[in-house]
Design a protein around this motif. Structure first.
Motif, PDB file in Angstrom:
ATOM      1  N   ALA A  68       0.836  -1.205   0.000  1.00 30.91           N
ATOM      2  CA  ALA A  68       0.000   0.000   0.000  1.00 30.91           C
ATOM      3  C   ALA A  68       0.870   1.253   0.000  1.00 30.91           C
ATOM      4  O   ALA A  68       0.545   2.244  -0.676  1.00 30.91           O
ATOM      5  CB  ALA A  68      -0.923  -0.011   1.220  1.00 30.91           C
ATOM      6  N   GLU A  69       1.972   1.217   0.748  1.00 26.36           N
ATOM      7  CA  GLU A  69       2.880   2.364   0.764  1.00 26.36           C
ATOM      8  C   GLU A  69       3.475   2.603  -0.625  1.00 26.36           C
ATOM      9  O   GLU A  69       3.495   3.741  -1.123  1.00 26.36           O
ATOM     10  CB  GLU A  69       4.000   2.132   1.766  1.00 26.36           C
ATOM     11  N   ILE A  70       3.950   1.545  -1.244  1.00 25.36           N
ATOM     12  CA  ILE A  70       4.549   1.664  -2.582  1.00 25.36           C
ATOM     13  C   ILE A  70       3.519   2.188  -3.578  1.00 25.36           C
ATOM     14  O   ILE A  70       3.814   3.089  -4.390  1.00 25.36           O
ATOM     15  CB  ILE A  70       5.118   0.310  -3.019  1.00 25.36           C
ATOM     16  N   ASP A  71       2.309   1.655  -3.533  1.00 26.90           N
ATOM     17  CA  ASP A  71       1.260   2.129  -4.443  1.00 26.90           C
ATOM     18  C   ASP A  71       0.971   3.615  -4.221  1.00 26.90           C
ATOM     19  O   ASP A  71       0.709   4.359  -5.174  1.00 26.90           O
ATOM     20  CB  ASP A  71      -0.016   1.306  -4.259  1.00 26.90           C
ATOM     21  N   GLY A  72       1.013   4.051  -2.955  1.00 28.38           N
ATOM     22  CA  GLY A  72       0.800   5.458  -2.664  1.00 28.38           C
ATOM     23  C   GLY A  72       1.869   6.341  -3.281  1.00 28.38           C
ATOM     24  O   GLY A  72       1.571   7.420  -3.827  1.00 28.38           O
ATOM     25  N   PHE A  73       3.124   5.881  -3.227  1.00 28.47           N
ATOM     26  CA  PHE A  73       4.208   6.646  -3.831  1.00 28.47           C
ATOM     27  C   PHE A  73       4.099   6.648  -5.352  1.00 28.47           C
ATOM     28  O   PHE A  73       4.400   7.664  -6.002  1.00 28.47           O
ATOM     29  CB  PHE A  73       5.557   6.083  -3.401  1.00 28.47           C
ATOM     30  N   ILE A  74       3.686   5.540  -5.934  1.00 24.34           N
ATOM     31  CA  ILE A  74       3.527   5.491  -7.392  1.00 24.34           C
ATOM     32  C   ILE A  74       2.501   6.519  -7.844  1.00 24.34           C
ATOM     33  O   ILE A  74       2.722   7.268  -8.810  1.00 24.34           O
ATOM     34  CB  ILE A  74       3.125   4.072  -7.842  1.00 24.34           C
ATOM     35  N   VAL A  75       1.372   6.582  -7.146  1.00 22.02           N
ATOM     36  CA  VAL A  75       0.344   7.562  -7.486  1.00 22.02           C
ATOM     37  C   VAL A  75       0.879   8.984  -7.304  1.00 22.02           C
ATOM     38  O   VAL A  75       0.697   9.855  -8.168  1.00 22.02           O
ATOM     39  CB  VAL A  75      -0.911   7.349  -6.615  1.00 22.02           C
ATOM     40  N   ALA A  76       1.577   9.223  -6.180  1.00 19.01           N
ATOM     41  CA  ALA A  76       2.083  10.562  -5.889  1.00 19.01           C
ATOM     42  C   ALA A  76       3.118  11.003  -6.913  1.00 19.01           C
ATOM     43  O   ALA A  76       3.075  12.146  -7.399  1.00 19.01           O
ATOM     44  CB  ALA A  76       2.685  10.595  -4.484  1.00 19.01           C
ATOM     45  N   PHE A  77       4.062  10.127  -7.259  1.00 18.32           N
ATOM     46  CA  PHE A  77       5.093  10.478  -8.236  1.00 18.32           C
ATOM     47  C   PHE A  77       4.477  10.762  -9.604  1.00 18.32           C
ATOM     48  O   PHE A  77       4.961  11.613 -10.345  1.00 18.32           O
ATOM     49  CB  PHE A  77       6.097   9.332  -8.375  1.00 18.32           C
ATOM     50  N   THR A  78       3.426  10.028  -9.938  1.00 15.63           N
ATOM     51  CA  THR A  78       2.777  10.199 -11.237  1.00 15.63           C
ATOM     52  C   THR A  78       2.018  11.511 -11.304  1.00 15.63           C
ATOM     53  O   THR A  78       2.063  12.228 -12.313  1.00 15.63           O
ATOM     54  CB  THR A  78       1.823   9.023 -11.511  1.00 15.63           C
ATOM     55  N   GLU A  79       1.308  11.841 -10.221  1.00 11.38           N
ATOM     56  CA  GLU A  79       0.480  13.045 -10.214  1.00 11.38           C
ATOM     57  C   GLU A  79       1.292  14.314  -9.993  1.00 11.38           C
ATOM     58  O   GLU A  79       0.951  15.382 -10.513  1.00 11.38           O
ATOM     59  CB  GLU A  79      -0.595  12.918  -9.132  1.00 11.38           C
ATOM     60  N   SER A  96       3.402   7.948   5.948  1.00 14.27           N
ATOM     61  CA  SER A  96       3.099   6.568   5.594  1.00 14.27           C
ATOM     62  C   SER A  96       3.254   5.648   6.798  1.00 14.27           C
ATOM     63  O   SER A  96       2.463   4.721   6.997  1.00 14.27           O
ATOM     64  CB  SER A  96       4.014   6.104   4.454  1.00 14.27           C
ATOM     65  N   ALA A  97       4.277   5.902   7.608  1.00 12.64           N
ATOM     66  CA  ALA A  97       4.474   5.079   8.805  1.00 12.64           C
ATOM     67  C   ALA A  97       3.314   5.237   9.778  1.00 12.64           C
ATOM     68  O   ALA A  97       2.936   4.284  10.472  1.00 12.64           O
ATOM     69  CB  ALA A  97       5.791   5.460   9.492  1.00 12.64           C
ATOM     70  N   ARG A  98       2.722   6.439   9.801  1.00 13.30           N
ATOM     71  CA  ARG A  98       1.562   6.669  10.662  1.00 13.30           C
ATOM     72  C   ARG A  98       0.342   5.921  10.140  1.00 13.30           C
ATOM     73  O   ARG A  98      -0.468   5.406  10.909  1.00 13.30           O
ATOM     74  CB  ARG A  98       1.282   8.175  10.734  1.00 13.30           C
ATOM     75  N   PHE A 102       1.665  -1.763  10.385  1.00 16.58           N
ATOM     76  CA  PHE A 102       2.535  -2.937  10.301  1.00 16.58           C
ATOM     77  C   PHE A 102       3.934  -2.552   9.807  1.00 16.58           C
ATOM     78  O   PHE A 102       4.921  -3.178  10.178  1.00 16.58           O
ATOM     79  CB  PHE A 102       1.915  -4.013   9.413  1.00 16.58           C
ATOM     80  N   ILE A 103       4.024  -1.522   8.970  1.00 16.01           N
ATOM     81  CA  ILE A 103       5.332  -1.008   8.591  1.00 16.01           C
ATOM     82  C   ILE A 103       6.039  -0.474   9.827  1.00 16.01           C
ATOM     83  O   ILE A 103       7.218  -0.755  10.078  1.00 16.01           O
ATOM     84  CB  ILE A 103       5.200   0.107   7.536  1.00 16.01           C
ATOM     85  N   ARG A 104       5.320   0.290  10.606  1.00 15.02           N
ATOM     86  CA  ARG A 104       5.904   0.859  11.827  1.00 15.02           C
ATOM     87  C   ARG A 104       6.329  -0.249  12.789  1.00 15.02           C
ATOM     88  O   ARG A 104       7.390  -0.164  13.418  1.00 15.02           O
ATOM     89  CB  ARG A 104       4.890   1.786  12.491  1.00 15.02           C
ATOM     90  N   ALA A 105       5.511  -1.288  12.911  1.00 17.59           N
ATOM     91  CA  ALA A 105       5.834  -2.382  13.824  1.00 17.59           C
ATOM     92  C   ALA A 105       7.120  -3.095  13.425  1.00 17.59           C
ATOM     93  O   ALA A 105       7.961  -3.425  14.266  1.00 17.59           O
ATOM     94  CB  ALA A 105       4.673  -3.372  13.888  1.00 17.59           C
ATOM     95  N   ILE A 106       7.283  -3.339  12.126  1.00 17.81           N
ATOM     96  CA  ILE A 106       8.515  -3.977  11.646  1.00 17.81           C
ATOM     97  C   ILE A 106       9.695  -3.035  11.804  1.00 17.81           C
ATOM     98  O   ILE A 106      10.778  -3.427  12.237  1.00 17.81           O
ATOM     99  CB  ILE A 106       8.356  -4.408  10.169  1.00 17.81           C
ATOM    100  N   GLY A 168      13.657   9.047  14.109  1.00 16.77           N
ATOM    101  CA  GLY A 168      13.351   9.807  15.313  1.00 16.77           C
ATOM    102  C   GLY A 168      12.053  10.575  15.192  1.00 16.77           C
ATOM    103  O   GLY A 168      11.237  10.592  16.122  1.00 16.77           O
ATOM    104  N   PHE A 169      11.818  11.192  14.053  1.00 17.41           N
ATOM    105  CA  PHE A 169      10.574  11.936  13.857  1.00 17.41           C
ATOM    106  C   PHE A 169       9.367  11.000  13.845  1.00 17.41           C
ATOM    107  O   PHE A 169       8.309  11.329  14.379  1.00 17.41           O
ATOM    108  CB  PHE A 169      10.633  12.731  12.555  1.00 17.41           C
ATOM    109  N   VAL A 170       9.518   9.831  13.229  1.00 12.40           N
ATOM    110  CA  VAL A 170       8.405   8.883  13.193  1.00 12.40           C
ATOM    111  C   VAL A 170       8.098   8.367  14.586  1.00 12.40           C
ATOM    112  O   VAL A 170       6.940   8.231  14.984  1.00 12.40           O
ATOM    113  CB  VAL A 170       8.718   7.714  12.238  1.00 12.40           C
ATOM    114  N   GLU A 171       9.147   8.081  15.354  1.00 10.93           N
ATOM    115  CA  GLU A 171       8.935   7.545  16.704  1.00 10.93           C
ATOM    116  C   GLU A 171       8.237   8.574  17.589  1.00 10.93           C
ATOM    117  O   GLU A 171       7.312   8.246  18.332  1.00 10.93           O
ATOM    118  CB  GLU A 171      10.268   7.146  17.325  1.00 10.93           C
TER     119      GLU A 171
END
Length: 237
Positions: A68-79, A96-98, A102-106, A168-171
């Motif tokens: 889902a994160e990758i798909d979000g970046f693909i849309v953003a880069f395209t637009e 995206s981490a917010r 599950f990305i944040r957990a890993i 650090g900012f994400v945490e």
């Protein structure tokens, strides 16, 4: 974009939704296949048609967050190719981490959510290939080649410093910031201070966006392969 096979099955989609909700609420250790099956209104055997173990199901949820994160970046880069600028890209990673727990957990080895799966080789593989550090190590040389990052610093050290800032900012996620401080704006300013003010022109932005889309497409294929590897043989048919 290629759709996931499971999305074609209402039962599989329902299982994934229930499993996600329960694991985020109580952690992988506190959830059983039997409970997931009951709440998804399917038999335990149906779940095992798609995933051989609970671990495979949870790791599949992790991989789907990366997808889902990758798909979000693909849309953003395209637009809007300007998203590739370091300050904007890093803020989007933070957001995206917010949005993808599950990305944040890993990323942070959150045992409350994943339990012993934080050390599972498949979870570590996801982190090493698609985590913050992996993304930044791939994109930083592209930024440097197009005037978006200073080049008077060893790449691996520069990537590590940027990863540490982002982590650090994400945490903190704004929790420690005063009420009049915007965490995304401060992160963007910090990235500028770390990498230097971009000297890129529009053709550089477009070139980086094109290269970014190519890299994202490769990453998407790799994540889909990971998702396929978590599925039981019967579910692949």
């Amino acid at each position: 974009m290629e759709a996931l096979v499971e999305h074609e099955s209402p039962k599989a989609a329902r299982i994934l939704a229930v499993a996600r909700e329960l694991v985020l609420k109580r952690g992988a250790k506190g959830v059983s296949i039997a409970e997931i099956a009951e709440k998804a209104h399917v038999g335990k055997g149906t779940i095992y048609l798609y995933w051989a173990t609970k671990e495979d199901l949870v790791l599949g949820l992790c991989a789907r967050d990366f997808l889902a994160e990758i798909d979000g970046f693909i849309v953003a880069f395209t637009e809007d190719p300007g998203v590739v600028l370091p300050r904007r890209f890093c803020v989007m990673l933070q957001q995206s981490a917010r949005e993808h727990p599950f990305i944040r957990a890993i990323q942070y080895g959150d045992t409350d959510v994943l339990g012993v799966l934080t050390e599972h080789h498949n979870a570590q593989d996801l982190l090493s290939r698609f985590g913050f550090g992996a993304m930044l190590r791939v994109v930083l040389p592209v930024w440097r080649a197009h005037g978006m990052a200073r080049t008077d610093w060893v790449v691996r050290e520069q990537a590590y410093a940027l990863q540490a800032v982002l982590a650090g900012f994400v945490e903190l996620d704004g929790a420690a910031a005063p009420g009049d401080v915007s965490s995304p704006e401060v992160l963007a300013a910090t990235v500028d201070a770390l990498l230097g003010s971009p000297s890129a022109e529009q053709h550089d932005v477009e070139a980086v966006a094109a290269e970014g889309l190519r890299l994202l497409d490769e990453a998407r294929t790799a994540v889909l392969d990971t998702i396929a590897s978590t599925r039981a043989r019967q579910g692949q048919q």
